[in-house]
Design a protein around this motif. Structure first.
Motif, PDB file in Angstrom:
ATOM      1  N   LEU A 350     -12.583  16.810   8.376  1.00 24.21           N
ATOM      2  CA  LEU A 350     -13.632  17.989   8.508  1.00 24.21           C
ATOM      3  C   LEU A 350     -13.831  18.239   6.894  1.00 24.21           C
ATOM      4  CD1 LEU A 350     -12.064  20.470  11.043  1.00 24.21           C
ATOM      5  CD2 LEU A 350     -14.000  18.651  11.233  1.00 24.21           C
ATOM      6  N   VAL A 351     -13.147  17.964   6.013  1.00 27.15           N
ATOM      7  CA  VAL A 351     -13.384  18.217   4.543  1.00 27.15           C
ATOM      8  C   VAL A 351     -13.421  16.836   3.569  1.00 27.15           C
ATOM      9  CG1 VAL A 351     -11.858  20.383   4.903  1.00 27.15           C
ATOM     10  CG2 VAL A 351     -10.814  18.308   4.110  1.00 27.15           C
ATOM     11  N   ALA A 352     -14.072  17.120   2.521  1.00 25.08           N
ATOM     12  CA  ALA A 352     -14.333  16.137   1.298  1.00 25.08           C
ATOM     13  C   ALA A 352     -12.941  16.004   0.721  1.00 25.08           C
ATOM     14  CB  ALA A 352     -15.418  16.634   0.405  1.00 25.08           C
ATOM     15  N   PRO A 353     -12.541  14.844   0.191  1.00 27.68           N
ATOM     16  CA  PRO A 353     -13.375  13.498   0.297  1.00 27.68           C
ATOM     17  C   PRO A 353     -13.204  12.874   1.566  1.00 27.68           C
ATOM     18  CG  PRO A 353     -11.576  13.276  -1.186  1.00 27.68           C
ATOM     19  CD  PRO A 353     -11.259  14.758  -0.617  1.00 27.68           C
ATOM     20  N   TRP A 354     -12.375  13.375   2.443  1.00 33.85           N
ATOM     21  CA  TRP A 354     -11.836  12.689   3.718  1.00 33.85           C
ATOM     22  C   TRP A 354     -12.823  12.523   4.603  1.00 33.85           C
ATOM     23  CZ3 TRP A 354      -7.946  10.431   1.231  1.00 33.85           C
ATOM     24  CH2 TRP A 354      -7.236  11.265   0.392  1.00 33.85           C
ATOM     25  N   ASP A 355     -14.010  13.165   4.613  1.00 33.50           N
ATOM     26  CA  ASP A 355     -15.054  12.899   5.582  1.00 33.50           C
ATOM     27  C   ASP A 355     -15.884  11.803   5.173  1.00 33.50           C
ATOM     28  OD1 ASP A 355     -16.167  13.978   2.978  1.00 33.50           O
ATOM     29  OD2 ASP A 355     -17.275  15.477   4.158  1.00 33.50           O
ATOM     30  N   ASP A 356     -15.503  11.133   4.178  1.00 30.07           N
ATOM     31  CA  ASP A 356     -16.289   9.745   3.841  1.00 30.07           C
ATOM     32  C   ASP A 356     -15.427   8.593   4.614  1.00 30.07           C
ATOM     33  OD1 ASP A 356     -17.296   7.514   2.444  1.00 30.07           O
ATOM     34  OD2 ASP A 356     -18.150   8.987   0.993  1.00 30.07           O
ATOM     35  N   VAL A 357     -16.189   7.771   5.327  1.00 26.51           N
ATOM     36  CA  VAL A 357     -15.710   6.809   6.025  1.00 26.51           C
ATOM     37  C   VAL A 357     -15.088   5.417   5.051  1.00 26.51           C
ATOM     38  CG1 VAL A 357     -17.758   5.447   6.930  1.00 26.51           C
ATOM     39  CG2 VAL A 357     -15.479   5.349   8.176  1.00 26.51           C
ATOM     40  N   HIS A 358     -16.025   5.422   3.978  1.00 31.27           N
ATOM     41  CA  HIS A 358     -15.703   4.379   3.117  1.00 31.27           C
ATOM     42  C   HIS A 358     -14.503   4.657   2.069  1.00 31.27           C
ATOM     43  CE1 HIS A 358     -19.309   2.081   3.992  1.00 31.27           C
ATOM     44  NE2 HIS A 358     -20.036   3.138   4.100  1.00 31.27           N
ATOM     45  N   LEU A 359     -14.405   5.783   1.994  1.00 29.91           N
ATOM     46  CA  LEU A 359     -13.422   6.185   1.005  1.00 29.91           C
ATOM     47  C   LEU A 359     -12.110   6.188   2.114  1.00 29.91           C
ATOM     48  CD1 LEU A 359     -12.536   8.827  -1.186  1.00 29.91           C
ATOM     49  CD2 LEU A 359     -11.000   8.989   0.481  1.00 29.91           C
ATOM     50  N   ARG A 360     -12.063   6.293   3.171  1.00 24.76           N
ATOM     51  CA  ARG A 360     -11.059   6.258   4.301  1.00 24.76           C
ATOM     52  C   ARG A 360     -10.560   4.721   4.333  1.00 24.76           C
ATOM     53  NH1 ARG A 360     -13.953  10.115   7.264  1.00 24.76           N
ATOM     54  NH2 ARG A 360     -14.092   8.607   9.090  1.00 24.76           N
ATOM     55  N   ARG A 361     -11.593   4.058   4.626  1.00 26.35           N
ATOM     56  CA  ARG A 361     -11.455   2.296   4.687  1.00 26.35           C
ATOM     57  C   ARG A 361     -10.704   2.051   3.180  1.00 26.35           C
ATOM     58  NH1 ARG A 361     -17.179   0.989   7.346  1.00 26.35           N
ATOM     59  NH2 ARG A 361     -16.655   1.794   9.381  1.00 26.35           N
ATOM     60  N   ALA A 362     -11.152   2.473   2.240  1.00 26.51           N
ATOM     61  CA  ALA A 362     -10.574   1.971   0.870  1.00 26.51           C
ATOM     62  C   ALA A 362      -8.888   2.301   0.795  1.00 26.51           C
ATOM     63  CB  ALA A 362     -11.322   2.814  -0.037  1.00 26.51           C
ATOM     64  N   VAL A 363      -8.759   3.592   1.321  1.00 25.89           N
ATOM     65  CA  VAL A 363      -7.241   4.056   1.373  1.00 25.89           C
ATOM     66  C   VAL A 363      -6.571   2.921   2.286  1.00 25.89           C
ATOM     67  CG1 VAL A 363      -5.720   5.715   2.307  1.00 25.89           C
ATOM     68  CG2 VAL A 363      -7.955   6.508   1.080  1.00 25.89           C
ATOM     69  N   ALA A 364      -7.137   2.535   3.453  1.00 22.10           N
ATOM     70  CA  ALA A 364      -6.623   1.759   4.335  1.00 22.10           C
ATOM     71  C   ALA A 364      -6.332   0.377   3.755  1.00 22.10           C
ATOM     72  CB  ALA A 364      -7.364   1.385   5.631  1.00 22.10           C
ATOM     73  N   TYR A 365      -7.167  -0.250   2.746  1.00 19.55           N
ATOM     74  CA  TYR A 365      -7.010  -1.419   2.064  1.00 19.55           C
ATOM     75  C   TYR A 365      -5.915  -1.091   1.266  1.00 19.55           C
ATOM     76  CZ  TYR A 365     -10.495  -4.163   4.351  1.00 19.55           C
ATOM     77  OH  TYR A 365     -11.382  -4.767   5.346  1.00 19.55           O
ATOM     78  N   ALA A 366      -5.824  -0.139   0.375  1.00 19.34           N
ATOM     79  CA  ALA A 366      -5.016   0.309  -0.667  1.00 19.34           C
ATOM     80  C   ALA A 366      -3.600   0.550  -0.459  1.00 19.34           C
ATOM     81  CB  ALA A 366      -5.482   1.438  -1.274  1.00 19.34           C
ATOM     82  N   LEU A 367      -3.289   0.941   0.776  1.00 22.83           N
ATOM     83  CA  LEU A 367      -1.686   1.123   1.007  1.00 22.83           C
ATOM     84  C   LEU A 367      -0.988  -0.111   1.228  1.00 22.83           C
ATOM     85  CD1 LEU A 367      -2.199   4.109   3.332  1.00 22.83           C
ATOM     86  CD2 LEU A 367      -1.705   4.300   0.880  1.00 22.83           C
ATOM     87  N   ASP A 368       0.197  -0.321   0.603  1.00 24.87           N
ATOM     88  CA  ASP A 368       0.831  -1.240   0.542  1.00 24.87           C
ATOM     89  C   ASP A 368       2.102  -1.011   1.674  1.00 24.87           C
ATOM     90  OD1 ASP A 368       2.515  -3.482   0.469  1.00 24.87           O
ATOM     91  OD2 ASP A 368       2.477  -3.403  -1.813  1.00 24.87           O
ATOM     92  N   LYS A 369       2.116  -1.515   2.767  1.00 22.86           N
ATOM     93  CA  LYS A 369       3.027  -1.173   3.726  1.00 22.86           C
ATOM     94  C   LYS A 369       4.488  -1.351   3.515  1.00 22.86           C
ATOM     95  CE  LYS A 369      -0.743  -1.091   7.347  1.00 22.86           C
ATOM     96  NZ  LYS A 369      -1.141  -1.592   8.823  1.00 22.86           N
TER      97      LYS A 369
END
Length: 597
Positions: A350-369
């Protein structure tokens, strides 16, 4: 094969073991109540050349007779029928060459973080451990993953939208009053009231929960809902006494009042800063309870709890920071593969910057499980989907599940792809954010590990540590935009694939009192959730959940990180051979403990 004969006992009395057993050492095995365990379980027996089973029989005239059965060369012993327990029959292992002194079972000593209330409508933090021993559900999950009877002795589904539960007769609360359908209906309706922190357990399809007669409860749905079948087995839906609530409405569940249930133990004292004392429920319906008292101590930190364990002051603990606890306490944790507790990084769409799907996908690639699992303290396995593959096996074969998951977008750790997604976002030059952190060591450790991983793609994160009450208030509050992005672990509320994580998805749960902290959904997603619950056809459900998981993977409102193993620390006084991933869904967990003598 083991056989016991002439089992005719007075249920209200516990048998007294004969003193005419020279050279015998009697070891006590704790058991759960009758009818709840449909298959016998195996308990290991070591250093035996000959195993003598002595079955004590208590007659109305108080004559104590024994039938002695011998099994030679045994390595394991299958437990006797649970009906013997309900008859008041005690079975003891007799080992040759030891003394005959009787032993008094010391109080069980348990440690945990503080529990502020046992009113599950205000906080559900207490149900998994402490409350589980006091308040009991209608059904339980059996060891083979099916529903089993508990307070309800049977249940039927006369049509797709109606469930009828028949209660056991003669079950009494610790107050001495009999459990009735009115208590059950009142408890469940209380938990599902708007704003209740327990409301997520009840689907939108639920129309009514009513007491048909003294021992019959009827649940009516507006449409078929496959997930409801397992909902009554949750420990968070423990039944309490209606009359007690009405007498103490304003303070129900609070330390000065507590709760009254049908469980094996009852509250004697409850202090949110120090702990709770439990004594045996004298009216318990499930047979004798060998552990007569439980001393439950609250700790301000897991490190102090681990030190208490090391000092020999505790018998049982359920640590969240497993590696640190094991190192400090010096105990080898007993673990079971994780299925129900998923760690995620969740983002408020609901809020920036998390409302940006490309930023969310970037986070998914960046996190090292793997690195985050290490920060968590180990005892976990990576996971890529909201519904774990092991849960989907209820709906299809391994090959069918693998095929369904193959088409779902995945986000392996890849900084190159993460930066590409950031370049597509509204924040190619980076952005400053604040992450909330629930104040527990494992959460803090993982959140601190997430910060540099996000920094590598230009997301500069500051951590905000939040205490228990404030964290719950923010996550379930009216102001949905106030919820911060954060690392958390979400415990499945149901073993059903569609119901397990239902509480954190869908538009219905992006409201006050509910737990969709990403606040993301869509009409299509809501429809898929409803369709997955409306059919009981496994193949159709697998296809629906494939589509649902695809939607979540494409939009990434949260990043599934890992499934945490279940873990328990046990002192040398106890063992727990039946411990598994659903340990608190099989009924009062302390009844599963085996006392070492």
């Amino acid at each position: 094969m083991l056989r016991c004969f002439a089992m005719k006992a007075k249920p209200a009395n516990r048998p007294r073991l004969s003193q005419k057993l020279p050279r015998r050492h009697l070891a006590v095995i704790l058991r759960r109540p009758a009818d709840a365990r449909p298959a016998p379980h195996q308990y290991p027996v070591s250093n035996l050349q000959s195993l003598d089973i002595v079955c004590a029989e208590w007659f109305i005239n108080e004559e104590l007779r024994f039938t002695r059965i011998s099994q030679t060369g045994a390595g394991t012993v299958t437990t006797f029928s649970r009906t013997l327990i309900n008859l008041g029959v005690a079975c003891a292992f007799a080992l040759a060459g030891t003394g005959t002194k009787s032993q008094t079972i010391a109080p069980l000593r348990v440690g945990s973080a503080s529990v502020s209330t046992l009113n599950y409508a205000r906080s559900n933090a207490g149900y998994w451990g402490l409350g589980n021993l006091i308040l009991e559900p209608l059904l339980v999950l059996t060891k083979d993953g099916k529903m089993g009877p508990w307070l309800a002795e049977s249940w039927t589904q006369p049509n797709p939208t109606t469930y009828v539960y028949k209660l056991r007769k003669g079950v009494r609360f610790s107050s001495g009053n009999e459990l009735t359908a009115a208590d059950v209906a009142f408890s469940l309706n209380f938990y599902r009231e708007p704003g209740s922190t327990n409301a997520y357990n009840f689907p939108a399809t639920l129309k009514s929960i009513t007491a048909v007669d003294r021992y019959t409860v009827q649940v009516s749905l507006s449409e078929p809902d496959a997930a409801w079948a397992v909902a009554p087995a949750g420990p968070q839906l423990g039944i309490f006494e209606k009359a007690f609530y009405e007498q103490h409405e304003s303070s129900f569940g609070q330390p000065e009042t507590g709760v009254v249930g049908t469980g094996p133990w009852q509250l004697s004292s409850f202090n949110p800063t120090s702990g709770a004392e439990l004594t045996v429920n004298p009216h318990y319906w499930g047979g004798s309870v060998p552990i007569q008292s439980i001393s439950w101590k609250f700790f301000s930190s897991e490190s102090s709890e681990a030190l208490a364990f090391r000092a020999g002051d505790l018998d049982v603990a359920f640590p969240s920071d497993r590696r640190s606890f094991a190192a400090t306490s010096g105990v080898d944790l007993k673990t079971a593969p994780g299925v129900t507790n998923q760690a995620q990084f969740t983002m408020n769409t609901l809020v920036a910057p998390w409302d940006d799907v490309h930023l969310r996908r970037a986070v998914a690639y960046a996190l090292d499980k793997p690195a985050l699992i290490s920060a968590y303290g180990g005892y976990a396995q990576p996971v890529n989907t909201l519904i774990p593959p092991t849960m989907l096996l209820q709906l299809g074969s391994q090959e069918e599940v693998d095929a369904a998951l193959a088409s779902i977008p995945d986000y392996p750790h890849d900084l190159g792809k993460a930066k590409e997604e950031m370049a597509k976002s509204a924040y190619p030059g980076g952005v400053d954010v604040t992450l909330a952190v629930y104040n527990t060591p494992s959460y803090v450790n993982v959140s601190q590990a997430i910060v540099p991983q996000l920094a590598a793609i230009g997301i500069r994160a500051e951590l905000k540590v939040v205490q228990d009450a404030a964290w719950v208030a923010e996550a379930t509050g009216d102001d949905r935009k106030a919820i911060h992005a954060q690392f958390w672990t979400n415990g499945a509320v149901s073993p059903d694939p569609g119901g397990a994580n239902d509480s954190i998805i869908g538009s219905r749960n992006a409201t006050a009192g509910n737990w969709n902290v990403s606040n993301w959904s869509s009409a299509e997603v809501d429809d898929l959730i409803a369709r997955g619950r409306a059919t009981t056809d496994p193949a159709k459900r697998l296809q629906i959940y494939q589509l649902l998981l695809t939607k979540f993977a494409e939009n990434v409102p949260f990043v599934p990180l890992f499934l945490t193993d279940e873990a328990v620390a046990l002192s040398s006084n106890y063992s727990w051979s039946s411990f598994d991933s659903y340990w608190n869904q099989h009924g009062p967990w302390a009844l599963e403990l085996e006392i070492k003598q």
